[in-house]
Design an enzyme around this catalytic site. Structure first.
Site, PDB file in Angstrom:
ATOM      1  N   ASP A 390       0.879  -1.163   0.000  1.00  0.00           N
ATOM      2  CA  ASP A 390       0.000   0.000   0.000  1.00  0.00           C
ATOM      3  C   ASP A 390       0.922   1.220   0.000  1.00  0.00           C
ATOM      4  O   ASP A 390       1.832   1.306   0.826  1.00  0.00           O
ATOM      5  CB  ASP A 390      -0.885  -0.009   1.243  1.00  0.00           C
ATOM      6  CG  ASP A 390      -1.799   1.198   1.296  1.00  0.00           C
ATOM      7  OD1 ASP A 390      -2.499   1.447   0.305  1.00  0.00           O
ATOM      8  OD2 ASP A 390      -1.796   1.894   2.329  1.00  0.00           O
ATOM      9  N   LYS A 391       0.708   2.131  -0.913  1.00  0.00           N
ATOM     10  CA  LYS A 391       1.680   3.220  -1.115  1.00  0.00           C
ATOM     11  C   LYS A 391       1.810   4.145   0.098  1.00  0.00           C
ATOM     12  O   LYS A 391       2.892   4.303   0.661  1.00  0.00           O
ATOM     13  CB  LYS A 391       1.300   4.060  -2.343  1.00  0.00           C
ATOM     14  CG  LYS A 391       2.288   5.220  -2.610  1.00  0.00           C
ATOM     15  CD  LYS A 391       1.862   6.071  -3.782  1.00  0.00           C
ATOM     16  CE  LYS A 391       0.741   7.021  -3.426  1.00  0.00           C
ATOM     17  NZ  LYS A 391       1.188   8.109  -2.515  1.00  0.00           N
ATOM     18  N   THR A 392       0.699   4.753   0.489  1.00  0.00           N
ATOM     19  CA  THR A 392       0.754   5.813   1.491  1.00  0.00           C
ATOM     20  C   THR A 392       1.104   5.273   2.872  1.00  0.00           C
ATOM     21  O   THR A 392       0.445   4.376   3.388  1.00  0.00           O
ATOM     22  CB  THR A 392      -0.592   6.557   1.551  1.00  0.00           C
ATOM     23  OG1 THR A 392      -0.912   7.030   0.247  1.00  0.00           O
ATOM     24  CG2 THR A 392      -0.519   7.730   2.511  1.00  0.00           C
ATOM     25  N   THR A 513      -2.735   1.879  -4.666  1.00  0.00           N
ATOM     26  CA  THR A 513      -2.937   3.227  -4.139  1.00  0.00           C
ATOM     27  C   THR A 513      -4.279   3.780  -4.576  1.00  0.00           C
ATOM     28  O   THR A 513      -4.835   3.373  -5.605  1.00  0.00           O
ATOM     29  CB  THR A 513      -1.802   4.175  -4.602  1.00  0.00           C
ATOM     30  OG1 THR A 513      -2.042   5.484  -4.081  1.00  0.00           O
ATOM     31  CG2 THR A 513      -1.733   4.246  -6.120  1.00  0.00           C
ATOM     32  N   GLY A 514      -4.792   4.696  -3.797  1.00  0.00           N
ATOM     33  CA  GLY A 514      -6.010   5.409  -4.165  1.00  0.00           C
ATOM     34  C   GLY A 514      -5.719   6.627  -4.997  1.00  0.00           C
ATOM     35  O   GLY A 514      -6.629   7.307  -5.488  1.00  0.00           O
ATOM     36  N   LYS A 541      -9.338  -3.274  -2.529  1.00  0.00           N
ATOM     37  CA  LYS A 541      -7.945  -3.729  -2.413  1.00  0.00           C
ATOM     38  C   LYS A 541      -7.832  -5.250  -2.396  1.00  0.00           C
ATOM     39  O   LYS A 541      -6.918  -5.820  -2.990  1.00  0.00           O
ATOM     40  CB  LYS A 541      -7.300  -3.137  -1.156  1.00  0.00           C
ATOM     41  CG  LYS A 541      -7.069  -1.632  -1.263  1.00  0.00           C
ATOM     42  CD  LYS A 541      -6.368  -1.075  -0.035  1.00  0.00           C
ATOM     43  CE  LYS A 541      -6.111   0.411  -0.196  1.00  0.00           C
ATOM     44  NZ  LYS A 541      -5.410   0.992   0.965  1.00  0.00           N
ATOM     45  N   ASP A 560      -1.368  -0.843   6.435  1.00  0.00           N
ATOM     46  CA  ASP A 560      -1.403  -0.291   7.787  1.00  0.00           C
ATOM     47  C   ASP A 560      -2.314  -1.063   8.730  1.00  0.00           C
ATOM     48  O   ASP A 560      -2.444  -0.718   9.893  1.00  0.00           O
ATOM     49  CB  ASP A 560      -1.818   1.186   7.757  1.00  0.00           C
ATOM     50  CG  ASP A 560      -3.201   1.398   7.152  1.00  0.00           C
ATOM     51  OD1 ASP A 560      -3.948   0.414   7.026  1.00  0.00           O
ATOM     52  OD2 ASP A 560      -3.517   2.544   6.810  1.00  0.00           O
ATOM     53  N   ASP A 564      -6.672  -1.608   5.180  1.00  0.00           N
ATOM     54  CA  ASP A 564      -6.199  -2.720   4.365  1.00  0.00           C
ATOM     55  C   ASP A 564      -6.581  -4.084   4.930  1.00  0.00           C
ATOM     56  O   ASP A 564      -6.124  -5.103   4.425  1.00  0.00           O
ATOM     57  CB  ASP A 564      -4.665  -2.648   4.242  1.00  0.00           C
ATOM     58  CG  ASP A 564      -4.200  -1.319   3.691  1.00  0.00           C
ATOM     59  OD1 ASP A 564      -4.802  -0.839   2.721  1.00  0.00           O
ATOM     60  OD2 ASP A 564      -3.248  -0.752   4.245  1.00  0.00           O
TER      61      ASP A 564
END
Length: 671
Positions: A390-392, A513-514, A541, A560, A564
């Protein structure tokens, strides 16, 4: 008050230890866990536990007493005279010396095995203790009969067998206690006292007296007594004992601190947020304890094999006894062969082969900054060929800042809406508006739109802030665009290093990512990511995980642990990153204590090391039985090669110790 509602704490390794308060096991040093959590984790009922009531000191004491009493038994045995052509002087009643001393050794030294055998039989789980119990009982009953019948007894075999078995168990329990050493140190991290501030004075109190919202003074070099936040002062803290990070971490006002970490040169005033079993450190120890009570596939396999070996040993021993009697052997010889078969086939090494490695690997994981919540998760890590990030907050800092915006009005209205949101992008927009001293108005009827943005009434107008398919944040008033805001999330320096190491391990990299396709493409290009999914809503996701799995990939999902959760559950391996804020993430199999993606490489390496050690131990434990069982049964007796019960005990104990030592070598390997 109903006492039945009290929480009872017990040790996963020593379930006979029970108390009403959390603490440390006096035997192995493990953190005591609630009895319910122990049961939930899958630990067998204590009546089935082969080491119930045992301790290293007990085995050591029984060994020495039995050893001393065995010496005269061996000296007065016929075999001693045959080998050395000498015997000690006889005295009135010397013919009963072996009977008396052998009986003492049987009941004093051997009782621990008899009690263990009874628990196994009562629990319908016959195993190592059952075999030893049958072996020494058969040898003792025959020997008692032999004394009064005037035939050859087996007292020297019996006493040496019990003595060697006690030594083997002592060595094993020392090895197991050594494996728990890191947890023992972990449980010692908390200080005994704290300095509580009351008005203008400080008072030294025990840790048990500390309450939430108390303010404590932590002097330079002292340990943090409880989880909390700094309200005054700044310092560098050593968090290596709970995060694996050797470099001191700079802390200032409002920063969170963890109980057990060590303060640097500055004095700190800390407001206590969590105490006792609710602290992060207690959570770490609880997760580790639960993981050590859980089982991997290999452990389940070894347990089943040990059970089958028990039945094979009992059946093989009885067949050996009857075959030798049928061919005309003396009863004492046939009973000795029975005892040797039962002893040599004890599935001790097999039963220890996997659990000890798993225990050490779980502890090693905690030392290196990640927690194995489920052993099956660590086992799955070695087979992972794709890691989906997950990117962020994982590959990027998760702290957005405004890089450009079209006009002050758009920024002001966006900040007015986002003042109600805790989203990282919203926080960045509000911070920029405050920095530019723009007037942030009150917003009403705030509504969050997951994966898109938010809207609210500001100054009587409906204002929308969010994505409309592009890379920028759009600001709309009553459906009409009045401007846009460009935000940027900084790529973490640790991320690039982590991804390079994963590539070296042959792992394919993917990102979810969103954010817009443009942002995802830019991050992927910079980090060398093979595949990305952009504009993905939180609820979608898990579908992307399924998509990767449908291509035959073994997927590890890194997120996180909150938004997720479905994806972490769907993945072959769920890894929650940033566990410093939440150690009770149910959806992940492995939890990273610190927010550092480089630890993912360590997970995969530890998984491979652990599996390798387990296979080595299983090979030794089973291979040893293949060779030793025929010898114990007397297959080569026609060539004069016999495996006496005492020697069988030496080999069995040696195999157990070798398996334990091989497992302990895992502690020395670097990740």
């Amino acid at each position: 008050m109903n006492d039945s509602n009290k929480t009872i704490y017990t040790c996963p390794m020593h379930p006979e230890i029970k108390q009403e308060k959390p603490g440390m096991c006096p035997e192995c040093g493990m953190s005591l866990v609630p009895a319910a959590a122990k049961a939930k984790a899958g630990k067998p009922d204590e009546k089935h536990d082969k080491h119930k009531g045992h301790s290293t000191q007990m085995f050591f004491r029984k060994f020495w007493v039995s050893f001393i009493l065995t010496i005269p038994v061996v000296l007065y045995a016929d075999i001693f005279e045959k080998i050395f052509k000498w015997s000690p002087p006889n005295f009135p009643g010397s013919e009963y010396l072996s009977f008396v001393l052998g009986s003492i050794v049987f009941f004093y030294g051997g009782w621990v095995f008899l009690a263990g055998a009874w628990r196994e039989i009562r629990g319908r789980l016959p195993g190592m203790m059952t075999l030893i119990g049958i072996a020494i009982t058969a040898a003792y009953i025959w020997s008692v009969y032999a004394v009064f019948a005037g035939v050859e007894a087996l007292f020297w075999e019996l006493t040496t067998l019990i003595t060697i078995m006690l030594l083997g168990h002592w060595l094993e329990m020392r090895a197991v206690s050594g494996a728990q050493g890191a947890l023992k140190e972990l449980s010692k991290l908390l200080p005994d006292t704290a300095e509580r501030i009351r008005g203008d004075k400080t008072e030294k109190i025990s840790l048990s007296e500390l309450q939430e919202n108390d303010v404590v003074l932590v002097r330079p070099g002292a340990k943090i007594p409880a989880d909390g936040a700094i309200i005054d002062g700044e310092s560098d803290l050593n968090e290596s004992m709970v995060t694996g990070e050797s470099k001191p971490v700079s802390k200032k006002e409002n920063d969170q601190v963890i109980a057990g970490t060590i303060n640097g040169d500055g004095a700190l005033k800390i407001k206590v947020a969590q105490i006792g079993e609710h602290t992060f450190l207690a959570g770490v120890m609880r997760l580790v304890a639960e993981a050590q009570a859980s089982k991997s596939r290999l452990q389940i396999l070894s347990d089943r094999a040990a059970l089958y070996l028990t039945f094979i040993a009992i059946g093989g021993g009885l067949i050996t006894l009857f075959v030798w009697l049928l061919v005309g052997a003396e009863i004492s010889f046939a009973v000795a062969r029975l005892v040797a078969v039962l002893v040599v086939a004890c599935p001790h090494a097999l039963g220890l082969a996997v659990p000890l490695v798993a225990s050490i690997s779980t502890t090693k994981a905690a030392q290196n900054g990640f927690l194995v919540k489920q052993r099956l998760a660590l086992e799955a890590a070695r087979e992972v060929d794709t890691v989906l990030f997950d990117k962020t907050g994982t590959l990027t800092e998760g702290k957005f800042s405004v890089s450009s915006y079209s006009n002050d009005e758009a920024l002001r209205l966006a900040a007015s809406v986002d003042a109600h949101s805790e989203h990282p992008i919203a926080l960045g927009i509000v911070a920029e508006a405050k920095k530019r001293n723009l007037n942030i108005s009150e917003a009403k009827n705030f509504k969050r739109i997951p994966g898109v943005g938010a809207e609210a009434e500001v100054e009587g107008r409906r204002v929308f802030v969010g994505h409309r398919g592009g890379a920028d944040i759009v600001v709309e008033v009553e459906g009409r665009s009045i401007g846009s805001i460009e935000v940027k999330d900084t790529i973490r320096k640790e991320a690039a290093e982590a991804l390079r190491e994963l590539k070296k391990e042959g792992i394919k990299l993917a990102m979810i990512t969103g954010d817009s396709k443009e942002v995802a493409e830019e991050v992927s290009r910079e980090l060398g990511i093979d595949e990305y999914f952009a504009r993905v809503l939180p609820g979608e996701k898990s579908e992307k995980v399924k998509l990767l799995q449908s291509k035959g990939n073994r997927v590890a999902m890194v997120g996180d642990g909150v938004n997720d959760a479905p994806a972490l559950t769907q993945a072959d391996l769920g890894i929650a990153i940033g566990a410093g804020t939440n150690v009770a993430i149910e959806s992940a199999g492995i939890i990273l204590v610190r927010n550092d993606p480089r630890d993912i490489v360590k997970i995969i390496r530890l998984s491979k090391m652990t599996y390798s050690k387990m296979i080595q131990n299983l090979f030794w434990a089973t291979g040893y039985n293949l060779v030793a069982l025929p010898l114990a049964a007397g297959a080569l007796a026609f060539k004069g090669i016999l495996l006496e019960p005492a020697l069988a005990a030496v080999f069995m104990s040696a195999s157990t110790v070798i398996v334990a030592v091989n497992a302990i070598f895992l502690k020395k390997q670097k990740l």
